[in-house]
Design an enzyme around this catalytic site. Sequence first.
Site, short mmCIF file in Angstrom:
data_model
loop_
_atom_site.label_atom_id
_atom_site.label_comp_id
_atom_site.label_asym_id
_atom_site.label_seq_id
_atom_site.Cartn_x
_atom_site.Cartn_y
_atom_site.Cartn_z
N HIS A 1 0.85 -1.19 0.00
CA HIS A 1 0.00 0.00 0.00
C HIS A 1 0.89 1.24 0.00
O HIS A 1 1.96 1.25 0.61
CB HIS A 1 -0.92 0.00 1.23
CG HIS A 1 -2.04 0.99 1.15
ND1 HIS A 1 -1.89 2.31 1.47
CD2 HIS A 1 -3.34 0.84 0.78
CE1 HIS A 1 -3.03 2.95 1.30
NE2 HIS A 1 -3.93 2.07 0.89
N ASP B 1 -7.87 -4.29 -0.55
CA ASP B 1 -8.40 -4.51 -1.91
C ASP B 1 -8.31 -5.98 -2.29
O ASP B 1 -9.17 -6.50 -3.01
CB ASP B 1 -7.61 -3.66 -2.93
CG ASP B 1 -7.76 -2.18 -2.67
OD1 ASP B 1 -8.90 -1.72 -2.53
OD2 ASP B 1 -6.74 -1.48 -2.60
#
Length: 435
Positions: free
Chosen positions: A308, A366
């Site tokens: 991330h 995600d």
Amino acid sequence: MKTRTVTLTDNATGKSIELPVREGSTGPAAIDISRLYREFGYLTYDPGFQSTASCSSGITYIDGAEGVLLYRGYPIEQLAERSSFLEVAYLLLYGELPAREQFATFQHTITHHTMIKESLRGFYQGFYHDAHPMASMVGVVGSLSAFYHDSTDITDPRHREIAAHRMIAKMPTIAAYSYKYSVGEPFSYPQNSLGYCANLLHMMFSVPSEEYHVDPVAQKALDMIFILHADHEQNASTATVRLSGSSGSNPFACISSGITALWGPAHGGANEAVVHMLSEIGDVKNIARFIARAKDRNDPFRLMGFGHRVYKNYDPRAKIIRKMCHEVLEKFGDTNDPCFELAMRLEEIALKDEYFIERKLYPNVDFYSGIIYRALGIPVNMFTVMFAVARTVGWVAQWMEMIGEPDQRIGRPRQIYSGSQRRDYVPLAERAVSG
């Protein structure tokens, strides 16, 4: 108490300037450079705004190094385990968790704003029959000010609150209708007897010819995903909403701009990219080859859903959603679908492989949300739409916070100009062929 300052000296001229340091309640401080251009004639250059605080906000705090996410000071772990999406929505909007009576009133207000105008339902007929649901959503949300112009006076706090309630309430209906239109099925009206996420699932999957019962596990999973996606500080879409709102645009137009920014594959489309990646890998026996490709700097292939930009530790949202992902797969996962086996095997590798551990390439939110959506039967082209429904709460809260600031000004980023220097116009007949 003396204000902390930083001294900046121009080595070329010897001129110095004292710049104040702005302290927040938590996290890194920021150097206030608002006088820099006026006194030094210099701009700052920060591509992607990675070291720039564009605003002061009391809504969400992220510590990427430690893997911390707080909504109004509350750890995301506690909210995901004990709260509900609508309670979190109240928290983000008003700054505090509601008392029982306050929440009952808020819940009633949102529930009874879920319907949209009948003429707005007809708006969908203007789209092409196979329009992407995100395209429909952008258009419909942007048109809301033409239907609800009684709540677009942004100088009126009550108007702002009504617009916020309408956006949060109507977004699931707009999302469900975008889906229904894309598959050619009749629209289902919202049901006031259902909760927020249950209502969305009902509007998406019910048909007039038979009864539809929302599964509690599906409802719980969706509510948790929505909590985790409700806000995430000054990301691309939130910054877009704030920038649009700084010009005085109506709230519906601002939220539509946020949806547009979210649509990008580098932002809200990341969970969709995870499913596409799993389809590309195709089979468990191919994992080793694709892992090798991911480690090869010269190969453009990337493992989607790992790592991330902000979190340099395990994404705290991923820790929460991982358990729910396994629970959903246990109940809804198709054992004949290679996607789920692939996902679990990739997860196992990423949590043990030194390459991933050293680079902190852990599975992120995600990765798991895409798998959950697939298991719930939500099509890939609806993944980002679902993200938009959840993030609307954060967008609205950020917009309300910005509009309420006494020193709020229109956003106006600057640039380093790299084009041609001043030159004189040459008449067409006298010009030589360029290039």
